[in-house]
Design an enzyme around this catalytic site. Structure first.
Site, PDB file in Angstrom:
ATOM      1  N   GLY A   1       0.882  13.830  58.193  1.00 19.96           N
ATOM      2  CA  GLY A   1       0.376  12.906  59.201  1.00 19.96           C
ATOM      3  C   GLY A   1       0.968  11.538  59.005  1.00 19.96           C
ATOM      4  O   GLY A   1       1.781  11.325  58.102  1.00 19.96           O
TER       5      GLY A   1
ATOM      6  N   GLU B   1       5.453  13.322  64.273  1.00 20.84           N
ATOM      7  CA  GLU B   1       5.116  13.670  62.890  1.00 20.84           C
ATOM      8  C   GLU B   1       5.517  15.107  62.588  1.00 20.84           C
ATOM      9  O   GLU B   1       6.004  15.429  61.508  1.00 20.84           O
ATOM     10  CB  GLU B   1       3.615  13.487  62.642  1.00 20.84           C
ATOM     11  CG  GLU B   1       3.148  12.039  62.637  1.00 20.84           C
ATOM     12  CD  GLU B   1       3.691  11.254  61.442  1.00 20.84           C
ATOM     13  OE1 GLU B   1       4.084  11.887  60.441  1.00 20.84           O
ATOM     14  OE2 GLU B   1       3.726  10.004  61.516  1.00 20.84           O
TER      15      GLU B   1
ATOM     16  N   GLU C   1       8.019  16.128  59.672  1.00 21.31           N
ATOM     17  CA  GLU C   1       7.550  16.878  58.514  1.00 21.31           C
ATOM     18  C   GLU C   1       8.198  18.250  58.398  1.00 21.31           C
ATOM     19  O   GLU C   1       8.325  18.794  57.314  1.00 21.31           O
ATOM     20  CB  GLU C   1       6.024  17.043  58.568  1.00 21.31           C
ATOM     21  CG  GLU C   1       5.242  15.757  58.683  1.00 21.31           C
ATOM     22  CD  GLU C   1       5.173  14.988  57.367  1.00 21.31           C
ATOM     23  OE1 GLU C   1       5.664  15.521  56.342  1.00 21.31           O
ATOM     24  OE2 GLU C   1       4.634  13.864  57.360  1.00 21.31           O
TER      25      GLU C   1
ATOM     26  N   ASP D   1     -15.653   5.521  55.217  1.00 20.88           N
ATOM     27  CA  ASP D   1     -15.070   5.548  53.877  1.00 20.88           C
ATOM     28  C   ASP D   1     -14.051   6.674  53.706  1.00 20.88           C
ATOM     29  O   ASP D   1     -13.720   7.026  52.580  1.00 20.88           O
ATOM     30  CB  ASP D   1     -16.186   5.719  52.840  1.00 20.88           C
ATOM     31  CG  ASP D   1     -16.970   7.002  53.093  1.00 20.88           C
ATOM     32  OD1 ASP D   1     -16.739   7.656  54.137  1.00 20.88           O
ATOM     33  OD2 ASP D   1     -17.816   7.362  52.255  1.00 20.88           O
TER      34      ASP D   1
ATOM     35  N   GLU E   1       6.898  16.246  48.655  1.00 18.28           N
ATOM     36  CA  GLU E   1       7.120  17.675  48.599  1.00 18.28           C
ATOM     37  C   GLU E   1       6.298  18.295  49.724  1.00 18.28           C
ATOM     38  O   GLU E   1       5.205  17.819  50.026  1.00 18.28           O
ATOM     39  CB  GLU E   1       6.628  18.213  47.246  1.00 18.28           C
ATOM     40  CG  GLU E   1       6.967  19.637  46.960  1.00 18.28           C
ATOM     41  CD  GLU E   1       6.333  20.099  45.647  1.00 18.28           C
ATOM     42  OE1 GLU E   1       6.403  21.290  45.353  1.00 18.28           O
ATOM     43  OE2 GLU E   1       5.752  19.264  44.947  1.00 18.28           O
TER      44      GLU E   1
END
Lengths: 230, 230
Positions: free
Chosen positions: B46, B62, B66, B86, B116
DNA sequence: GCAAAAGTGTTGGGAGTACACCCATGA
DNA sequence: TCATGGGTGTACTCCCAACACTTTTGC
């Protein structure tokens, strides 16, 4: 996640598709905007996410503020997020939309900060001349479609009914939301056969006329097996 | 919408649940984090939403970054948004999660900015000792459940197959994603009976062994009527 | 009694399941 | 020839749509 960039001003809002059934029609809560942009036009209720607030809390808070009613009388679930760069002319805004389903509410519900709040039939909002502000027409359309689909495989139709309701009242929810008639006798059997869908009470009512009908509460299941197909 | 508040720093990210079938298992793409927080731990791929980018564009970008593959080989759809205050210890972050479904990909796919990247079976990620960073375990769980449900009422299982595939290969997708066996003969009839699900080609293959099997492409429909129930 | 709505019985067709059986290839 | 998977036929069951029919109330 890459190194975080500098922060161009970006806001997250929560918008609500609040649906109910009034006057035998599926209706959505709309508010008239009191300021630019889209001043004077109708929009979905919503507002900014606060710094220490989770998304469901923000949705529930907005719902309380806009309807003046406790949010626990509603079914509230996340719908989708919308973030086109130009969706709000003031600044970059990403909104997380929620849908809320409720039984018929007392009044046309005055919000706290909106100039005016009104229930409006969704078919008029979607097919009529009214355009909602921002991308709210698209959000409303997605919300209505989500609600229609959910009736098929969840017991959510009861969210449009009072705490105790008859099978006819439940069937009318399906008929109004789906826009088609259902056979009362087959519908009756189908929902009473699905274990956990309905919880029988000791009471009956004649408020729909005719022979007294048994009153039911919602049961315990969250999925319908088999689904009621549209 | 109320007057907009001052801007506490808030970021919007896009996270991806990329699913494929490898070695007869449902697997998800994970990346090892190269920096704090959760440095060295596995996470979903992400990144940050860019200032002038719509949400689907960010997800597609993305995905390309990726996997190193063009995003049009994937089925990509929005899953849900997550915004617990949070959830990221660095700053307030709301993430919009997408799911991407793909046929088996060439290599373990090296990302551009992740240390990785690796495919890992979803059952190990969800039930095993590995905990994903942030709230990514929850997001992965929701994504897998979405994918399972979608197979029932959409022809999306074909997204896990190469462009031309046999009915057996399609059936194995269902069996692996749902974790149950299906009768090959009844499955064959069910999917060939559903008009528009599959588009027959002139070719056959013996790559699965035995008698040559007809190859199909995906058809035109987007909904399955009736659904294939789990 | 009559209208209206609740609820049950019955029946025919269509879909799902289980499984016997035949087909076409590779080895 | 045999193993392997592809694909068809069939019988049985169950669900569902359609609709006749009975029940229980208000007026």
């Amino acid at each position: 996640m890459p190194k975080q960039p500098t922060f161009p001003p970006l806001a997250v809002t929560v918008d609500l598709v609040v649906l109910t059934i009034r006057a035998d029609r599926l209706q959505a809560l709309t508010v008239r905007r009191g300021e630019a942009p889209y001043e004077g036009e109708w929009a979905l209720p919503g507002g900014f996410l606060r710094p220490d607030e989770d998304l469901p809390d923000a949705a529930a808070r907005e719902l309380r503020e806009e309807t003046g009613l406790p949010a626990d009388g509603f079914h509230l679930e996340q719908l989708a997020s919308y973030g086109a760069p130009d969706r709000d002319p003031r600044m970059r805004t990403v909104t997380v939309a929620y849908i809320a389903l409720a039984a018929d509410l007392p009044a046309p519900t005055a919000g706290t900060d909106a100039a005016e709040a009104r229930w409006q039939p969704v078919d008029e909002l979607l097919d009529g001349p009214i355009r909602l502000a921002f991308d709210h027409s698209e959000i409303l359309r997605d919300g209505v479609e989500r609600a229609r689909g959910k009736l098929e495989y969840t017991p959510l139709a009861a969210a449009f009914c009072p705490p105790e309701f008859t099978i006819s009242e439940l069937r009318r929810v399906y008929e109004i939301v789906w826009g088609r008639t259902l056979d009362p006798r087959n519908f009756h059997r189908k929902v009473t056969r699905t274990a956990g869908f309905l919880q029988e009470t000791a009471d009956t009512t004649t408020r729909d006329g005719g022979r007294p009908a048994r009153l039911y509460r919602v049961g315990t299941i969250t999925q319908l097996h088999p689904p009621l197909l549209r």
